[in-house]
Design a protein around this motif. Structure first.
Motif, PDB file in Angstrom:
ATOM      1  N   UNK A  12      12.199  -8.449 -13.138  1.00  0.00           N
ATOM      2  CA  UNK A  12      11.231  -9.543 -13.233  1.00  0.00           C
ATOM      3  C   UNK A  12      10.830 -10.040 -11.856  1.00  0.00           C
ATOM      4  N   UNK A  13      11.811 -10.284 -10.995  1.00  0.00           N
ATOM      5  CA  UNK A  13      11.500 -10.858  -9.688  1.00  0.00           C
ATOM      6  C   UNK A  13      10.907  -9.840  -8.730  1.00  0.00           C
ATOM      7  N   UNK A  14      11.272  -8.590  -8.883  1.00  0.00           N
ATOM      8  CA  UNK A  14      10.616  -7.547  -8.087  1.00  0.00           C
ATOM      9  C   UNK A  14       9.144  -7.458  -8.464  1.00  0.00           C
ATOM     10  N   UNK A  15       8.855  -7.460  -9.763  1.00  0.00           N
ATOM     11  CA  UNK A  15       7.476  -7.361 -10.225  1.00  0.00           C
ATOM     12  C   UNK A  15       6.651  -8.563  -9.778  1.00  0.00           C
ATOM     13  N   UNK A  16       7.230  -9.754  -9.863  1.00  0.00           N
ATOM     14  CA  UNK A  16       6.497 -10.944  -9.456  1.00  0.00           C
ATOM     15  C   UNK A  16       6.286 -10.973  -7.948  1.00  0.00           C
ATOM     16  N   UNK A  17       7.254 -10.511  -7.185  1.00  0.00           N
ATOM     17  CA  UNK A  17       7.094 -10.435  -5.730  1.00  0.00           C
ATOM     18  C   UNK A  17       5.986  -9.455  -5.361  1.00  0.00           C
ATOM     19  N   UNK A  18       5.930  -8.336  -6.049  1.00  0.00           N
ATOM     20  CA  UNK A  18       4.854  -7.374  -5.801  1.00  0.00           C
ATOM     21  C   UNK A  18       3.495  -7.986  -6.134  1.00  0.00           C
ATOM     22  N   UNK A  47      -1.696 -10.437  -4.031  1.00  0.00           N
ATOM     23  CA  UNK A  47      -2.606 -11.575  -3.851  1.00  0.00           C
ATOM     24  C   UNK A  47      -2.842 -11.833  -2.363  1.00  0.00           C
ATOM     25  N   UNK A  48      -1.763 -11.804  -1.592  1.00  0.00           N
ATOM     26  CA  UNK A  48      -1.873 -12.046  -0.148  1.00  0.00           C
ATOM     27  C   UNK A  48      -2.659 -10.926   0.523  1.00  0.00           C
ATOM     28  N   UNK A  49      -2.390  -9.693   0.135  1.00  0.00           N
ATOM     29  CA  UNK A  49      -3.107  -8.554   0.704  1.00  0.00           C
ATOM     30  C   UNK A  49      -4.610  -8.703   0.490  1.00  0.00           C
ATOM     31  N   UNK A  61      -8.050 -12.878   9.656  1.00  0.00           N
ATOM     32  CA  UNK A  61      -6.732 -12.850  10.287  1.00  0.00           C
ATOM     33  C   UNK A  61      -5.725 -13.765   9.615  1.00  0.00           C
ATOM     34  N   UNK A  62      -6.214 -14.888   9.064  1.00  0.00           N
ATOM     35  CA  UNK A  62      -5.300 -15.910   8.557  1.00  0.00           C
ATOM     36  C   UNK A  62      -5.617 -16.253   7.112  1.00  0.00           C
ATOM     37  N   UNK A  63      -4.646 -16.774   6.422  1.00  0.00           N
ATOM     38  CA  UNK A  63      -4.705 -16.873   4.970  1.00  0.00           C
ATOM     39  C   UNK A  63      -5.819 -17.793   4.469  1.00  0.00           C
ATOM     40  N   UNK A  87       7.096  -1.916  -1.567  1.00  0.00           N
ATOM     41  CA  UNK A  87       5.946  -1.122  -1.161  1.00  0.00           C
ATOM     42  C   UNK A  87       5.145  -1.742  -0.032  1.00  0.00           C
ATOM     43  N   UNK A  88       5.833  -2.331   0.933  1.00  0.00           N
ATOM     44  CA  UNK A  88       5.124  -3.000   2.027  1.00  0.00           C
ATOM     45  C   UNK A  88       4.280  -2.028   2.844  1.00  0.00           C
ATOM     46  N   UNK A  89       4.677  -0.762   2.872  1.00  0.00           N
ATOM     47  CA  UNK A  89       3.909   0.226   3.643  1.00  0.00           C
ATOM     48  C   UNK A  89       2.528   0.499   3.040  1.00  0.00           C
ATOM     49  N   UNK A  90       2.305   0.051   1.821  1.00  0.00           N
ATOM     50  CA  UNK A  90       0.989   0.229   1.189  1.00  0.00           C
ATOM     51  C   UNK A  90       0.132  -1.028   1.295  1.00  0.00           C
ATOM     52  N   UNK A  91       0.579  -1.982   2.097  1.00  0.00           N
ATOM     53  CA  UNK A  91      -0.121  -3.260   2.256  1.00  0.00           C
ATOM     54  C   UNK A  91      -0.455  -3.474   3.735  1.00  0.00           C
ATOM     55  N   UNK A  92      -1.484  -2.789   4.250  1.00  0.00           N
ATOM     56  CA  UNK A  92      -1.781  -2.861   5.688  1.00  0.00           C
ATOM     57  C   UNK A  92      -2.172  -4.257   6.154  1.00  0.00           C
ATOM     58  N   UNK A  93      -2.856  -5.020   5.328  1.00  0.00           N
ATOM     59  CA  UNK A  93      -3.245  -6.370   5.745  1.00  0.00           C
ATOM     60  C   UNK A  93      -2.027  -7.266   5.914  1.00  0.00           C
ATOM     61  N   UNK A  94      -1.081  -7.144   5.001  1.00  0.00           N
ATOM     62  CA  UNK A  94       0.153  -7.937   5.091  1.00  0.00           C
ATOM     63  C   UNK A  94       0.950  -7.530   6.323  1.00  0.00           C
ATOM     64  N   UNK A  95       1.062  -6.238   6.572  1.00  0.00           N
ATOM     65  CA  UNK A  95       1.804  -5.764   7.740  1.00  0.00           C
ATOM     66  C   UNK A  95       1.186  -6.294   9.034  1.00  0.00           C
ATOM     67  N   UNK A  96      -0.130  -6.203   9.150  1.00  0.00           N
ATOM     68  CA  UNK A  96      -0.808  -6.684  10.354  1.00  0.00           C
ATOM     69  C   UNK A  96      -0.662  -8.193  10.497  1.00  0.00           C
TER      70      UNK A  96
END
Length: 232
Positions: free
Chosen positions: A152-158, A163-165, A172-174, A202-211
């Motif tokens: 449940x918490x893994x799915x919600x975190x993803x 949303x952030x991505x 640049x900023x939220x 799966x953070x490697x699939x979220x380039x905007x979040x990583x940057x």
């Protein structure tokens, strides 16, 4: 009460300079929000390390400042109405400091509303969900055989990361300009490395979040505030 020296908190964490804002915290994602904010706005302050054990956060002295026994908390001797202000809850403190200084909260009513919206997104979603995800993947919860809480918490975190991505697409900023929303959200994104959950989510699939994490981490005030008060 006109001075922190008259407050019970001072009996355990005495102020060296009672004339400046007093921060009671520990370098967790919630704790560093306030130290980073203070470094960003350049407001003089004094930091006191409050450990996460019951001996500190459930001590009578700390409970006198925060009955919810969680870091961070502040005592500001120079409140906006000419009286001291004592506050707990990191989001409330960010809003207070932003309004007090006129910094990082937007310059129009519309900007402030959007920034507050994303601050609440962190307070009601990112923080609680990431925290539970970490508990069920790295800490004691990982020993529970029933997979449903963990899933449940893994799915919600993803979902929250998605949303952030999307929100960061093309900016640049939220909330457009750098603000308290970023100071609230980014430390929790940085915590994914501590939870050893970057691959899991799966953070490697979220380039905007990583940057975004890299951009936030490169700010001098973030680098200073991220280790205040020091753990050791």
């Amino acid at each position: 009460m006109k001075s922190v020296t008259e407050h019970p908190i001072n009996g355990r964490w005495p102020a060296a300079n009672p004339e400046v804002l007093q921060l009671y915290s520990f370098p967790t994602p919630n704790g560093v929000k306030v130290s980073i904010m203070l470094e960003e706005i350049g407001l003089p302050y004094e930091a006191h390390k409050v450990g996460l054990s019951d001996a500190d956060v459930k001590s009578p002295e700390f409970l006198s400042l925060n009955p919810n026994n969680k870091i961070p908390a502040i005592f500001d001797p120079n409140g906006p109405d000419g009286s001291p202000v004592a506050l707990f809850e990191s989001g409330a403190i960010l809003l207070y400091l932003g309004e007090k200084t006129g910094k990082l909260v937007g310059s129009s009513a519309s900007e402030k509303a959007v920034i507050t919206q994303w601050l609440m997104f962190q307070m009601g979603g990112v923080g609680p969900m990431f925290g539970q995800m970490g508990f069920f993947t790295k800490f004691a919860g990982s020993e529970i055989e029933d997979p449903r809480p963990r899933e449940r918490y893994i799915a919600e975190s993803k979902r929250l990361l998605a949303v952030i991505e999307k929100q960061l697409e093309g900016q640049d900023w939220i909330a457009g300009e750098y603000s308290i929303a970023d100071i609230a959200i980014a430390p929790w994104l940085k915590a994914l490395a501590f939870y050893e959950a970057e691959e899991l989510l799966g953070l490697d699939s979220l380039p905007n979040v990583q940057a975004y994490i890299a951009r936030f981490s490169a700010r001098p005030a973030v680098q200073r505030g991220a280790s205040i008060p020091p753990r050791d």
